[in-house]
Scaffold this motif. Sequence first.
Motif, PDB file in Angstrom:
ATOM      1  N   UNK A  77      23.453  48.604  33.793  1.00  0.00           N
ATOM      2  CA  UNK A  77      24.548  49.151  32.992  1.00  0.00           C
ATOM      3  C   UNK A  77      25.524  49.990  33.821  1.00  0.00           C
ATOM      4  N   UNK A  78      25.130  50.371  35.021  1.00  0.00           N
ATOM      5  CA  UNK A  78      26.003  51.210  35.829  1.00  0.00           C
ATOM      6  C   UNK A  78      25.410  51.411  37.213  1.00  0.00           C
ATOM      7  N   UNK A 116      33.581  38.444  44.463  1.00  0.00           N
ATOM      8  CA  UNK A 116      32.953  38.415  43.145  1.00  0.00           C
ATOM      9  C   UNK A 116      33.780  37.577  42.168  1.00  0.00           C
ATOM     10  N   UNK A 117      35.095  37.732  42.243  1.00  0.00           N
ATOM     11  CA  UNK A 117      35.955  36.955  41.343  1.00  0.00           C
ATOM     12  C   UNK A 117      35.832  35.465  41.628  1.00  0.00           C
ATOM     13  N   UNK A 118      35.781  35.117  42.919  1.00  0.00           N
ATOM     14  CA  UNK A 118      35.644  33.702  43.291  1.00  0.00           C
ATOM     15  C   UNK A 118      34.320  33.132  42.796  1.00  0.00           C
ATOM     16  N   UNK A 119      33.303  33.987  42.727  1.00  0.00           N
ATOM     17  CA  UNK A 119      31.977  33.544  42.265  1.00  0.00           C
ATOM     18  C   UNK A 119      31.901  33.470  40.751  1.00  0.00           C
ATOM     19  N   UNK A 120      32.978  33.798  40.057  1.00  0.00           N
ATOM     20  CA  UNK A 120      33.000  33.699  38.605  1.00  0.00           C
ATOM     21  C   UNK A 120      32.602  34.968  37.887  1.00  0.00           C
ATOM     22  N   UNK A 121      32.466  36.060  38.617  1.00  0.00           N
ATOM     23  CA  UNK A 121      32.110  37.338  37.991  1.00  0.00           C
ATOM     24  C   UNK A 121      33.370  38.033  37.476  1.00  0.00           C
ATOM     25  N   UNK A 122      33.244  38.711  36.364  1.00  0.00           N
ATOM     26  CA  UNK A 122      34.351  39.469  35.806  1.00  0.00           C
ATOM     27  C   UNK A 122      34.353  40.861  36.416  1.00  0.00           C
ATOM     28  N   UNK A 123      35.505  41.293  36.936  1.00  0.00           N
ATOM     29  CA  UNK A 123      35.608  42.634  37.502  1.00  0.00           C
ATOM     30  C   UNK A 123      36.433  43.545  36.595  1.00  0.00           C
ATOM     31  N   UNK A 124      37.328  42.949  35.823  1.00  0.00           N
ATOM     32  CA  UNK A 124      38.122  43.752  34.888  1.00  0.00           C
ATOM     33  C   UNK A 124      37.207  44.289  33.785  1.00  0.00           C
ATOM     34  N   UNK A 125      37.255  45.594  33.553  1.00  0.00           N
ATOM     35  CA  UNK A 125      36.419  46.191  32.525  1.00  0.00           C
ATOM     36  C   UNK A 125      35.050  46.608  33.012  1.00  0.00           C
ATOM     37  N   UNK A 126      34.771  46.410  34.309  1.00  0.00           N
ATOM     38  CA  UNK A 126      33.488  46.838  34.889  1.00  0.00           C
ATOM     39  C   UNK A 126      33.721  48.178  35.589  1.00  0.00           C
ATOM     40  N   UNK A 127      32.979  49.229  35.213  1.00  0.00           N
ATOM     41  CA  UNK A 127      33.195  50.548  35.820  1.00  0.00           C
ATOM     42  C   UNK A 127      33.151  50.487  37.345  1.00  0.00           C
ATOM     43  N   UNK A 128      34.150  51.107  37.967  1.00  0.00           N
ATOM     44  CA  UNK A 128      34.230  51.136  39.420  1.00  0.00           C
ATOM     45  C   UNK A 128      35.268  50.199  39.985  1.00  0.00           C
ATOM     46  N   UNK A 129      35.653  49.163  39.243  1.00  0.00           N
ATOM     47  CA  UNK A 129      36.646  48.208  39.710  1.00  0.00           C
ATOM     48  C   UNK A 129      38.025  48.591  39.164  1.00  0.00           C
ATOM     49  N   UNK A 130      39.048  48.415  39.977  1.00  0.00           N
ATOM     50  CA  UNK A 130      40.423  48.756  39.560  1.00  0.00           C
ATOM     51  C   UNK A 130      41.416  48.043  40.469  1.00  0.00           C
ATOM     52  N   UNK A 131      42.692  48.106  40.117  1.00  0.00           N
ATOM     53  CA  UNK A 131      43.772  47.499  40.908  1.00  0.00           C
ATOM     54  C   UNK A 131      44.338  48.530  41.872  1.00  0.00           C
ATOM     55  N   UNK A 132      44.394  48.180  43.164  1.00  0.00           N
ATOM     56  CA  UNK A 132      44.927  49.126  44.144  1.00  0.00           C
ATOM     57  C   UNK A 132      46.452  49.111  44.143  1.00  0.00           C
ATOM     58  N   UNK A 137      35.732  51.381  43.753  1.00  0.00           N
ATOM     59  CA  UNK A 137      35.948  52.789  44.058  1.00  0.00           C
ATOM     60  C   UNK A 137      34.802  53.375  44.892  1.00  0.00           C
ATOM     61  N   UNK A 138      34.659  52.871  46.106  1.00  0.00           N
ATOM     62  CA  UNK A 138      33.757  53.461  47.088  1.00  0.00           C
ATOM     63  C   UNK A 138      34.607  54.010  48.226  1.00  0.00           C
ATOM     64  N   UNK A 186      29.464  55.644  39.422  1.00  0.00           N
ATOM     65  CA  UNK A 186      30.602  54.790  39.750  1.00  0.00           C
ATOM     66  C   UNK A 186      31.474  54.582  38.522  1.00  0.00           C
ATOM     67  N   UNK A 187      32.727  54.979  38.635  1.00  0.00           N
ATOM     68  CA  UNK A 187      33.672  54.886  37.526  1.00  0.00           C
ATOM     69  C   UNK A 187      35.061  54.631  38.097  1.00  0.00           C
ATOM     70  N   UNK A 188      35.899  54.002  37.306  1.00  0.00           N
ATOM     71  CA  UNK A 188      37.292  53.797  37.728  1.00  0.00           C
ATOM     72  C   UNK A 188      38.247  54.330  36.667  1.00  0.00           C
ATOM     73  N   UNK A 189      37.768  55.240  35.834  1.00  0.00           N
ATOM     74  CA  UNK A 189      38.650  55.871  34.853  1.00  0.00           C
ATOM     75  C   UNK A 189      39.775  56.590  35.593  1.00  0.00           C
ATOM     76  N   UNK A 190      40.993  56.447  35.107  1.00  0.00           N
ATOM     77  CA  UNK A 190      42.132  57.078  35.752  1.00  0.00           C
ATOM     78  C   UNK A 190      42.796  56.205  36.790  1.00  0.00           C
TER      79      UNK A 190
END
Length: 554
Positions: free
Chosen positions: A204-205, A160-176, A184-185, A231-235
Amino acid sequence: MDVAGILRLNIRRRIPGQAYADCPICGDRRGKLNLNLAKDAWRCNYCGAGGGMLALYARVYGISNSDAYREICDALAVDGFATETFREDGPPVGDLPQAASASPQEVHQTYSMLLSMLNLLPVHRKHLREVRGLTDQQIDAFQFRSTPPTALCRIYAERLRRAGCKVEGVPGFYLNDYGKWTIRFYSRTSGIIIPIVGVDGLIRGIQTRLDHPLRDKDDPPDREGIKYLTLSSAGKPGGVSSGSPIHFVGDPCARVVYVTEGPLKADIAHALTGRSFAAVLGAGNLAGLDGLFAFLGRSGTKEIIEAADMDKYRNAMVDAGSSRVAELARKYGLECRRLTWNPNCKGIDDWLLSLREKTEQGRGKPRMTWKEAYLHGQLAFADLRSETEQWRSTHGDDSGLGAALGLTEEEYKALVRGDGGLKAFLDRQRRRQRFRIYQLALERGQVVPFAFTGLEGLRKAGFAQPPPSYYRLVHEGELICPNDQSEQAILERIFTRYNDDLPADYGGHSLSPSDVVELCRAEGSRYFYRDKAGFAPVRFSPPQGETPAEAEVN
């Protein structure tokens, strides 16, 4: 087979050294893709595509063989690549850096491209088609997908990042743990992905209908567990909360909009009715309705119909949420009313599906003979003439007429004599059965803990028998039945009559669990409690001075 597992191919059959699966290249679902395990090669006998292990992965995802090799190694955690494992215990939310929320357009773009990369497993499609009543076209239009394997989440995030999509700030995405973006699946939260779409058409989600509900080890045995997860990546490092997005399906300018709980429920109800539905993620997650109702009020909507599940009559939290919907609607000048349907169905989608099923079953239901219909009070004796004339016009003579009418040889002879003996003979085979129906006196804001539950729910609420003070008489009636018809058969007839297509003189809701039916006899009445299935005898003392009362029905 490792690659087949990563691609989640649907294996149709296996033979020594080979396997046959549905082809992910051409989409054929007849098991034409041959996997040669000895040669690590594949070929689709329908479209002709073929090659080696890397080529299969590369063709599915449209990447080079070298990229395919790297992603396969990453997914299988070999050759030095590693994947994140699921850990339930993590540091509290406040201890981890959280990302700023991406814009609605960025969230929509990322989710849309993610959904385009995923597929829907046959088992999930089968559930949506056979259990939920959706067509393949509707399933595809709603963009339902299956959750990806955990091992591929980092790969999808990177793609997704290579395709130009933003993942930071999108619920469900986080740094491992290795500083790589992932989603977060997890395997224990696998299931059907349901896009949450706003009234503006933007995703929206994402919510997942879990294959296996989540249960805590301390949960009581009767607790169902969590069936849906947003889908959320809070925490999580770099993660963000999903918030409480409102799902909307239908015409945003519709005069009437229904509000229910759960995006999947709203999608199904819309597919079955064509009406506009808004869905909250939970009975208490109503924050987004304020903005939605303000928008609908400006767009021409005049009425909001609250369609929360029928447990609003026994669950104080659900009841409070449905009352709050009415308050928010009035705030923007919208009328609001509560929708009540057959309480045998919990959700509005269940009810709509049951109506369709009954219609389909009615078409193939065997027709009663004239005698059976007469003994059950469904036809009058005068209808015998038209039945006889119809038979003669079709067959030309009376040959076989007695059997077609359901008459015995003796009864048919009485018919031929025409001396009135047949009616007297049949009248001795049937009787009149009086009955009364008692239902809970439920008003808005009143919650009864065992409302619309079976005997188990009644006893959990602390009652050995249905408490008369909670009930009111809603109907007195009579039906004609064969002399040998059992009590249970009579009760089921009453249940069928007062289920969905209610008579005009009936003052209650559809007969359902927690209702009490009285069968009146000269030797004394007997009372029966409607259980989840069937009726059980109970002790009951009718409320004194009651008369059939009007009750709210849809």
